[in-house]
Design a protein around this motif. Sequence first.
Motif: not given
Length: 114
Positions: A37-43, A79-80
């Motif tokens: 389900x993760x489509x992106x993100x970063x700290x 982050x997100x």
Amino acid sequence: MPRYVALTYTKDVDWTSPEYRAEMADYAEFGKAAAAVIRGGDALYPTSTATTVRVSGGKGGDVLTTDGPFAETKEALTGFYVLECADLDEAVKVASTIPAAWDGAVEVRPIIEF
């Protein structure tokens, strides 16, 4: 399928520092478990590296910058993740497994599709 952003709020530290290696392993484990389900993100680097931008007088006004965040808080946006889930219930379930939820907070918000 709807997308949600999961904003992580934790202690304001440099997550690249070796002293947080064990905690980062928890995030790596979450990333593997929620990969579907993760489509992106970063700290994000600590708030001490932030630059706040404002425009005085509105559009076309003078650009003003200041170092750091707008306000000091115990927890900072660190982050997100962008999650693609069937509904808010699923997004909340996934967010509850993000390590930030264990000793900080995770804010889940729906993304507006334009």
